[in-house]
Structures are given as structure tokens and as C-alpha cells.
Design a protein around this motif. Structure first.
Motif, PDB file in Angstrom:
ATOM      1  N   GLY A  18     -12.356  79.342  24.265  1.00  0.00           N
ATOM      2  CA  GLY A  18     -13.356  78.971  23.118  1.00  0.00           C
ATOM      3  C   GLY A  18     -12.743  78.580  21.784  1.00  0.00           C
ATOM      4  N   SER A  19     -11.478  78.569  21.860  1.00  0.00           N
ATOM      5  CA  SER A  19     -10.715  78.288  20.396  1.00  0.00           C
ATOM      6  C   SER A  19     -10.608  76.766  20.197  1.00  0.00           C
ATOM      7  CB  SER A  19      -9.427  79.123  20.416  1.00  0.00           C
ATOM      8  OG  SER A  19      -8.406  78.739  21.299  1.00  0.00           O
ATOM      9  N   LYS A 129     -15.970  86.359  17.398  1.00  0.00           N
ATOM     10  CA  LYS A 129     -17.589  85.922  16.839  1.00  0.00           C
ATOM     11  C   LYS A 129     -17.630  84.458  16.760  1.00  0.00           C
ATOM     12  CE  LYS A 129     -17.066  86.972  12.032  1.00  0.00           C
ATOM     13  NZ  LYS A 129     -16.736  85.600  11.837  1.00  0.00           N
ATOM     14  N   ASP A 130     -16.299  83.726  16.289  1.00  0.00           N
ATOM     15  CA  ASP A 130     -16.445  82.307  16.054  1.00  0.00           C
ATOM     16  C   ASP A 130     -16.233  81.612  17.347  1.00  0.00           C
ATOM     17  OD1 ASP A 130     -16.494  83.188  13.281  1.00  0.00           O
ATOM     18  OD2 ASP A 130     -14.186  83.069  13.090  1.00  0.00           O
ATOM     19  N   GLU A 133     -19.600  81.879  18.957  1.00  0.00           N
ATOM     20  CA  GLU A 133     -20.705  80.834  18.018  1.00  0.00           C
ATOM     21  C   GLU A 133     -20.366  79.360  18.578  1.00  0.00           C
ATOM     22  OE1 GLU A 133     -21.930  79.935  13.459  1.00  0.00           O
ATOM     23  OE2 GLU A 133     -19.975  81.050  13.855  1.00  0.00           O
ATOM     24  N   ARG A 134     -19.179  78.975  18.666  1.00  0.00           N
ATOM     25  CA  ARG A 134     -18.731  77.514  19.323  1.00  0.00           C
ATOM     26  C   ARG A 134     -19.265  77.253  20.508  1.00  0.00           C
ATOM     27  NH1 ARG A 134     -14.177  75.534  21.720  1.00  0.00           N
ATOM     28  NH2 ARG A 134     -14.215  73.206  21.774  1.00  0.00           N
ATOM     29  N   ALA A 137     -22.927  76.863  20.751  1.00  0.00           N
ATOM     30  CA  ALA A 137     -23.214  75.800  20.154  1.00  0.00           C
ATOM     31  C   ALA A 137     -23.102  74.237  21.215  1.00  0.00           C
ATOM     32  CB  ALA A 137     -22.680  75.437  18.845  1.00  0.00           C
ATOM     33  N   LEU A 138     -22.141  74.662  22.135  1.00  0.00           N
ATOM     34  CA  LEU A 138     -21.834  73.380  22.934  1.00  0.00           C
ATOM     35  C   LEU A 138     -22.613  73.404  24.291  1.00  0.00           C
ATOM     36  CD1 LEU A 138     -17.808  73.793  22.778  1.00  0.00           C
ATOM     37  CD2 LEU A 138     -19.190  71.740  22.145  1.00  0.00           C
TER      38      LEU A 138
END
Lengths: 215, 215
Positions: A18-19, A129-130, A133-134, A137-138
Motif C-alpha cells: 500500500g506504500s 493508517k495512510d 486510506e490509499r 481509495a483505490l
């Protein structure tokens, strides 16, 4: 001290799930006009091993599920598993790819497999958490309906654990420890294009440089 | 998600001994035209605490030498030591400095002390042998005569251990673990000016960006 003196550039990118590793690598390769490998490795490994592509995909970047028992069960040789066949074929493939010319390779312990080449090894990470979130959203609308943040966190932890187990099973290094890489970037502060720029600057900065260059 | 939206830039630089942290920070501050703090903190802390400067210097970035016994000795309060007085004064000083405007601060757990500010936290490291080579090359001829690589390695390990103990005694983070910083750079691949360029790119990249900016 290893420096990049010739024109061949090999970038490996390890990443937390997810990064943005896949996307950063793809954009970097496009900007540099060089080859890019991530799922391409799976397709090629399927061809070479004869396993079907879904099976290779399901076992890609995984370590075998061996129990302690199997190591101490009295067998005097280590029986290679289908996992090993896939990983070993991918490793051979990664060495072939690197010998051909400049490229960006995502994951697959490429940094370790190519430890005798002069690579630039990058690790991308971001707070949980970031990344959640990504990834949320994807999601496509129909996937989003069935997904919660808690479920996404579980998937994320599972994926990272799998990558860590794979990396540490097949290499001598620690996954995600800064010492295993040349540059570790928190992408939640820079976005993906920002990470691309930082890696480009690293590539330029590292041409023929070492700690004695300009001390 | 923290982003840098205003014009104040605070950069903290943690570093392994010999990796060039002081010099990278000094050059970065000069290029950005902002304040720089490393030994300046020691001088100021000496003034504020009333301890003489050599004493402050000797105890700078050190944790108290407490034995396990002293934690379990039946005392119901934690007695602050001269170490603590120095560290606490330096921490206050770091908060004052950061409130004044843009700056680069080396070490002193500034990243943790300023955790409620929007800082960019950098960690610089390099393989031991490269750091030894740099520190040996920086010795004055009369010092070099009395120094061996083995002795330099011992100093280096001692300094890093001291910095780790200090950082982990006074903060909740792990010294040198990538998660504690935004960017970790192996300076033996880039030289010092290269590290400066990479940090500058990070600063630019991070302006108003996050993982959702350009996914």
C-alpha cells in the motif's frame, strides 16, 4: 566501495503493502526509459516452470509453510517445494533481466539476488493508517461496499508478513531494515511522484560518489 | 496526515558516527539560508544550566548510567541527574529554536522533542568500513600517527551505542529504525553533497503532498 560508473542502472524497490512501490517503480522506469518488472516476473516464471499462472501468482513472494518439525524430522536433504521452484526460477529470471540492461524490479528479493551487481536498493514505507486510506481509495465501488478499514488492515498486515517471511527465508538480510537498502522513503510525506523525484536525485547523486568524495 | 504547507522548514538529522551528519546538515542549512544547530546547542545549554561547557560537552547526547538496581531500589521518585538537567535544558532550547523559524538540528533527539511540529526527520548511515575510512582521512597528521582502524572502529561503536542509549532512554522510538524517520540515506553511495541534494528534493516533494495526492 560500490559506485555507479557505467551507464547501466538497476533499481530494486522493496515496499510495504500500500506504500505505492509498484506505481513508483512504474513511473520511475517510464521517466528513465528503462524496463520495468513486477507481475511480468510472474508471467515469465509461469512459462519457465510450466506451472499455470494462477498457481505462480498465488505462491509468488511466499516462503514455504514449513513447520520446525520438518527441519528436524531426520531427513538428510532439504526437499525443494513448488514454492522453491517458483522462487528459484524467478531468481534466475531476475539475474537474466539484470544482465540485459537497465531496469526497475519490484520486490522478489531482487536486491539480495543481485547483491553482486551494482544496484540501487530502495525501500518504500508509510504509516499503516495512510496506507489503508490509499488502498481504500483505490477500490472499485463494488469492492468498496464489501470492505472495511479493519478488514483492509488485516489484509495489509498479512501481505507485509508474507513479504517479510519470503525475504527473510531466502536472504540473509532483514526486510525493511534500513541497512538492507540504500534509501528508505516514507511515501506518505511525498506522494508517489515525489518519491520518484527523490530516487532520481539519488541516482544522479550516486554517480561515482562515495563518502570520501566531498567530505 | 502531516504536510508542510507553510514556509517554516524544520529538518532534524539523526546520524551514525562518521556518516557525515554534521557536515550534511551544515551544507543544507547554508544552501537553504536557514539556521544550523549542533554544538551551538551545547554552548547555549552551558549558559542556561550554569554547568561549564566541557562538562556539558562530555555529557551531551548521553543517557544516565543507571543500573537496574537503582530503578528497583525502593525510591519512590526518580532523582534527576546532571545528565537529565543537561538533556532537559537542551530539549527546552530545541523547542525555543524551532518556534523561532526554519532550521536544521543535528541529533539530540530533536525529531522526538519536536514531534508535535511538522519536521522532516532524516537519518544518515553508512557501512562501518566506509565510515572508518572517512574518519581516518579526516584526522590531522599528528592524530593519524596514534590511530589505527581497529581503534577507530572501537570509538565508532562506542559513539553509536551512546547515541542509541541516549535516544532510546529519552524517547519512545528506536534509534536508526526507518520508521522513526521520513528518509534514511546511505551516504557512502552519494557523498555528502549528494545527501544534501536528496534532502532538498525531499523538502520540495513533501510540500502539501500525501499518499492520496497522485496515487
Amino acid at each position: 566501495m560500490a559506485t555507479i560508473m557505467d551507464n547501466k542502472i538497476i533499481i530494486t524497490i522493496g515496499r510495504e503493502y500500500g506504500s505505492g512501490g509498484h506505481e513508483v517503480g512504474k513511473r520511475l522506469a517510464a521517466k528513465l526509459g528503462i524496463a520495468f518488472y513486477d507481475d511480468e516476473l510472474i508471467q515469465e516464471a509461469a512459462k519457465r516452470t510450466g506451472y499455470n499462472i494462477d498457481y505462480v501468482k498465488a505462491n509468488d513472494e511466499k516462503a514455504p509453510e514449513v513447520s520446525i518439525g520438518s527441519y528436524f524430522s531426520g531427513l538428510d536433504i532439504y526437499h525443494s517445494t513448488p514454492y522453491d521452484n517458483i522462487q528459484f526460477e524467478e531468481a534466475r529470471l531476475i539475474r537474466d533481466i539484470a544482465s540485459r540492461g537497465s531496469c526497475v524490479i519490484i520486490g522478489h528479493a531482487a536486491d539480495f539476488i543481485l547483491k553482486d551487481e551494482t544496484c540501487i536498493n530502495i525501500f518504500l514505507f508509510a504509516p499503516m493508517k495512510d496506507r489503508i486510506e490509499r488502498k481504500m481509495a483505490l477500490l472499485a465501488p463494488e469492492e468498496a461496499a464489501d470492505m472495511t478499514e479493519a478488514a483492509m488492515e488485516k489484509i495489509m498486515k498479512q501481505k507485509d508478513k508474507q513479504r517479510r517471511r519470503f525475504y527473510e527465508f531466502y536472504t540473509d538480510n532483514k526486510w525493511g531494515a534500513k541497512e538492507s537498502y540504500d534509501l528508505s522513503i516514507n511515501t506518505s510525506r511525498t506522494g508517489l511522484d515525489g518519491a520518484v523525484s527523490i530516487i532520481e536525485t539519488y541516482i544522479e547523486a550516486s554517480k561515482g560518489k562515495d563518502l570520501l568524495s566531498d567530505m
